[in-house]
Scaffold this active site. Structure first.
Site, short mmCIF file in Angstrom:
data_model
loop_
_atom_site.label_atom_id
_atom_site.label_comp_id
_atom_site.label_asym_id
_atom_site.label_seq_id
_atom_site.Cartn_x
_atom_site.Cartn_y
_atom_site.Cartn_z
N CYS A 34 0.83 -1.20 0.00
CA CYS A 34 0.00 0.00 0.00
C CYS A 34 0.87 1.26 0.00
O CYS A 34 1.44 1.61 -1.03
CB CYS A 34 -0.99 -0.04 1.16
SG CYS A 34 -2.35 1.14 1.02
N HIS A 58 -3.17 -5.35 1.53
CA HIS A 58 -2.50 -5.65 2.79
C HIS A 58 -2.52 -7.14 3.14
O HIS A 58 -3.39 -7.58 3.91
CB HIS A 58 -3.18 -4.88 3.93
CG HIS A 58 -3.02 -3.41 3.85
ND1 HIS A 58 -1.99 -2.74 4.47
CD2 HIS A 58 -3.77 -2.46 3.22
CE1 HIS A 58 -2.12 -1.45 4.23
NE2 HIS A 58 -3.17 -1.25 3.47
N GLU A 69 -0.78 -8.59 5.23
CA GLU A 69 -0.55 -8.72 6.67
C GLU A 69 -1.86 -8.72 7.47
O GLU A 69 -1.86 -9.09 8.64
CB GLU A 69 0.39 -7.61 7.17
CG GLU A 69 -0.21 -6.22 7.26
CD GLU A 69 -0.24 -5.44 5.96
OE1 GLU A 69 -0.50 -4.22 6.04
OE2 GLU A 69 -0.02 -6.02 4.86
#
Length: 189
Positions: free
Chosen positions: A79, A171, A173
């Protein structure tokens, strides 16, 4: 393998938590240039690209990251990290790191309220669908000759690789899937 997460702002903890799940990885929160220069791979997390870009310059981190790139150390921007890595940003004269031959559009999918999740099929990463979380996400408008497009969403490029560099508009994560981490770590071999 010593893998750092740039620890100045954004989803640092989430990336660190994912790295700790992978055998053989020493996860390091990298907050200074000396630590950065010891890494075998670096993740530049999501957050606010303007703020992170200023911190990179003010604390001498930019030069350390550029040295890592010269050594072909794998670098992955998620991002805001992707924005920082881009050579060109649409409607923005700033160039933060400028190491990846991509042109990005900031906040391309709208504001925070327009954030969303979807599932993507990315054959280079996994044979299974991958969950993708987009938060005030950018996308890649164009790529240079040496850039491999890994994924698109609604016709827009959202993941790409150039040699040792990996960029995702979303994302990983924030999901339970480690596929992108495993792919990224293979860039070091």
């Amino acid at each position: 393998m010593r893998v750092g997460v740039l620890g100045v702002q954004g989803s640092v903890k989430e990336h660190m938590d994912k790295l700790k799940l992978i055998k053989g990885i020493e996860a390091v929160e990298a907050k200074d240039k000396d630590t950065l220069l010891t890494l075998d791979a670096l993740i530049i997390p999501g957050g606010e690209s303007t703020a992170i870009g200023k911190i990179l310059v003010d604390f001498g981190l930019k030069d350390a990251i550029l040295k890592l790139n010269e050594r072909k150390v794998p670098i992955w921007g998620t991002c805001a990290g992707m924005i920082l890595m881009a050579k060109h940003i649409v409607n923005d004269e700033r160039r933060h790191l400028g190491i990846m031959d991509i042109t990005v559009r900031r906040n391309a999918y709208g504001s925070q309220i327009n954030s969303f999740k979807t599932r993507l099929i990315i054959p280079a990463i996994s044979e299974n669908e991958i969950e993708a979380v987009f938060i005030r996400a950018p996308y890649i408008e164009s790529v240079g000759d040496g850039v491999r497009i890994l994924a698109k969403y609604e016709g827009k490029i959202v993941a790409a690789q150039q040699d040792n560099l990996l960029a995702t508009a979303f994302h990983p994560e924030l999901t339970d899937d480690l596929s992108f981490y495993r792919y990224f770590l293979r860039l070091n071999s």
